[in-house]
Every structure is written in C-alpha cells, then in structure tokens.
Design a protein around this motif. Sequence first.
Motif, PDB file in Angstrom:
ATOM      1  N   LEU A 124       0.433  -0.933  -0.261  1.00  0.00           N
ATOM      2  CA  LEU A 124      -0.200   0.455   0.019  1.00  0.00           C
ATOM      3  C   LEU A 124       0.803   1.232   0.093  1.00  0.00           C
ATOM      4  O   LEU A 124       1.655   1.533   1.154  1.00  0.00           O
ATOM      5  N   VAL A 125       0.779   2.090  -0.378  1.00  0.00           N
ATOM      6  CA  VAL A 125       1.649   3.357  -0.770  1.00  0.00           C
ATOM      7  C   VAL A 125       0.874   4.871  -0.626  1.00  0.00           C
ATOM      8  O   VAL A 125       0.834   5.323  -0.998  1.00  0.00           O
ATOM      9  N   GLY A 126      -0.414   4.684   0.182  1.00  0.00           N
ATOM     10  CA  GLY A 126      -1.476   5.906   0.101  1.00  0.00           C
ATOM     11  C   GLY A 126      -2.930   5.741   0.179  1.00  0.00           C
ATOM     12  O   GLY A 126      -3.355   4.432  -0.137  1.00  0.00           O
ATOM     13  N   ARG A 127      -3.347   7.264   0.475  1.00  0.00           N
ATOM     14  CA  ARG A 127      -4.876   7.337  -0.405  1.00  0.00           C
ATOM     15  C   ARG A 127      -4.950   7.678  -1.245  1.00  0.00           C
ATOM     16  O   ARG A 127      -4.212   8.554  -1.617  1.00  0.00           O
ATOM     17  N   VAL A 128      -6.321   7.381  -1.890  1.00  0.00           N
ATOM     18  CA  VAL A 128      -6.408   8.497  -3.180  1.00  0.00           C
ATOM     19  C   VAL A 128      -6.811   9.586  -2.685  1.00  0.00           C
ATOM     20  O   VAL A 128      -5.909  10.386  -3.458  1.00  0.00           O
ATOM     21  N   ASP A 129      -7.000   9.837  -1.855  1.00  0.00           N
ATOM     22  CA  ASP A 129      -7.348  12.046  -1.383  1.00  0.00           C
ATOM     23  C   ASP A 129      -6.202  12.439  -0.861  1.00  0.00           C
ATOM     24  O   ASP A 129      -6.040  13.578  -0.982  1.00  0.00           O
ATOM     25  N   GLN A 130      -4.679  11.998  -1.040  1.00  0.00           N
ATOM     26  CA  GLN A 130      -3.305  12.200  -1.106  1.00  0.00           C
ATOM     27  C   GLN A 130      -2.559  12.069  -2.434  1.00  0.00           C
ATOM     28  O   GLN A 130      -1.095  12.514  -1.972  1.00  0.00           O
TER      29      GLN A 130
END
Length: 427
Positions: free
Chosen positions: A326-332
């Motif tokens: 996992l590399v992060g969240r869509v909103d970032q």
Amino acid sequence: MKKEERLRGYHDEQLETLPWEEKKRLLENQLQRAVLIAFEEAPAMREKFNEAGMGPTDIRSLEDLQSLAITPKAQMRQLQQASPPFGGFLGVDMDKLRRIYTSPGAIFDPEGHQADYWRLQGVFFNTGFRPADRVLNTFSYHLTPGGLMCDEGLSGIGCSVVPGGIGNTETQVQLMEELKLTGYVGVPSFLQAIIERAEQEGKDFRRDCSLEIAVTAGEMLTDVSRRRLEEDYGILVRQFLATADVGAIAYECGEKNGMHFADYRITEVVDPETGKQLGAGQVGEVVVTLLENPVYPLIRFGTGDLSYYEDESCPCGRTSPRLMKLVGRVDQVTKVRGMFIHPSQVEEVVAAFPEIQAAQAVVEREQDRDKLTFCAVLDQTSSQEGLAPSLQEKIRSVLKLRADVTFVQAGDLRESEKRILDLRKWD
C-alpha cells in the motif's frame, strides 16, 4: 510449531492453485450471478446500472466492470444519510442480519449469517495460523467489526481466541505469559508496545512468552518493524488487507513477496480519475467487487487505498495476482506525467539514505511538460559527491518516474511539511 510447518499447505488447494485463465473464467461466472443479485435486490446498485445505460447481462467479463462507476468509500456516509441506513446497498431485509456495526465516519456495516462471512478463514490459514494456536486478538470488539471479523475467521480454522481488544498492555503481557499464547492479530505497533512493556517489567520476551506468529493489518508494516520482530524475537510475521465493508482483500503467503488477492471477490487496481483498470506495476486505487454475498452485493467498491500488483507466478503455487504494497490514499495523490505519486513514496526514498534529513518532491510545469525535482536536505556531516545517481535510481524504482535531484538547505524547502509540492498552474 516449526515455521516451515506453518507455511506449508493451502486452505483450499484446488481453488488457490487453479491456473489463472481457469480461475478468471470461474470469477466471471460468479460475477454474472453477483451482478444479477445486485441489480434485483439493491436499489443503489440498480441505479448505478441505469446511470451507465446497462443491465446485469451486459457484465460478462472482468473487463466489462470498467463500464460501471466506482462507489467510493469516502461517499458511503453521505449515501447512507440520503437513503438510511445502508444507502440502498443492502440486498436483504434488515431482520435477516446477524450484526450491524458502525465504522469510523459513522458508516454502518452489515453482517449476514453465512459461515465465514468475511472470508478470513483462508487468509488466516494461509498466513500461517494452525488449529492448535492460542491467539491474542487485539482488534476492537466495540461497535466496529474488526475484532469479531478476526475472531470468527480464527475460530473457524480451529484456533482458540483470546478477545484482548485494544489497549491495556500490562494485561496483554500477562495473558501472553500465563496462557502461553502462540499467536497475535492486530496492528504491528501495538505488538511492539506489548513487547516493550514486557521488557520494562524485566521479562525476556523471547524466553518468557511463547509467541510464534503475528499476523498484522490496519497500519503499515515496515521492513524495519518486521525485521526486528522476526530476528530479535523469533516471531513469524505476515500481513493481510481487509475492510469492514468487504472483508478480506489480500494476504501474504510464506514467500513475503506481496499479498495474494483473496478468493470470492474480484480485486481491481484502477486509475482513480477514470476508473479504468491498470496493468501490473501501475499504481492505482484498490477496488473490490463481492461475489457470493447476497447480503451486501457491492459492485466496484472503492477502498481509497493505493497500491499496485504483480501477476508473475509465485513460488508458493498460488495463482492469484499480488498487491505488492500500500502506498497511500487516493485523496493524497499527485499525478505526474500520467503516474500517481504519494507522500509515502517520498518517505520510502528518504528512508533508504541515512544521510538525508528531509526531502520534498516538487512538481512544476515547463513548456507544457511536467517537471519533477527531488529536493534533498543532507545532514551536516554528509557529502553530496556521488549521491545523486544512486538517489535518482531509487526515485525511478519507487516513484516509477525520472526526477532531477538537487541538494538544498532546510530553510529552502517551501511549505516544508509537504512531501509533495505541486506548483503547476493550469489557467
């Protein structure tokens, strides 16, 4: 139990090792049944089909899913408020539910009466738990489903479960020692906190506690954390991905080379802007479609998590693709030259170079082209000489993009709290 015994075997060998083309056909057959149930029983899903000008018979293949809009997790609260309590996504009457949970953000999540509702039994077996294990489950049992999700998955394969819940490290240490617990489920940082508390009490954790396996979720498992748990304490560490909405999504096998897509659902990695499916190695949003779940027939549910997958064969013999991390969240995210980059990727580059104190990826627009510059702040004892080429190579590996490298002073970083600074103007 020896580690090699934990990593041997399959929960469902025939399904897990089915050649991918055969498994794809199986998934498509299950998908055709799932979309029919969703269309007929869940008003919100029927509306999604109508907006696309499609009917359930138009979805015949995994690729056909791209024609349907994604339902983002971030919108579920709003959708549930507009059509309470489940936003029109429930496929059965409420009196047919076993439990109702509320997740952070005040999102309601249903649970049906089906055995292995969350599809976690296979996840826990394949990550290394076995029937003789006594497992401390440190996910919350209060309102949110995490604790009971894991409890039922573990007990379903024959484990004995201690419902520890969250907090109270002193009691958790006592439980581990007195009950000779062999397994742990929870976030990795809380296991570290338990170990530290035991050591503060003068215990030799490796000698005094019998913990053999830890399977983690809910936060990033770093290489440093895994290495410490495995090498210093002799604990087998694996991880899995699940959400309150869809249950199991992916899990690590014994090879530790990514998380296999879980069975009984379809997992896509898609462009967050267009919803189109991406190929291996491309970072996008993890989107899940439930199969064989008439209670909550979610089609194309956007988890908000960003990852990428590989589809090369795995030495374990399982044939499903693997989410690599996992590399992060869509909103970032920020899109640069058609590729999404995330703050955690910048942090990953920094972590590989002890001499870098801080860094920022700066995105600019020059002559209608995106320009990416990696600005690095070195500690006072380190030299720039020879560092730029290896840094550029790491950036290409992690961000999948080429970047110029410049070395700056800490005070030269604009909006220094931001890992990615987007200076592009589009007017």
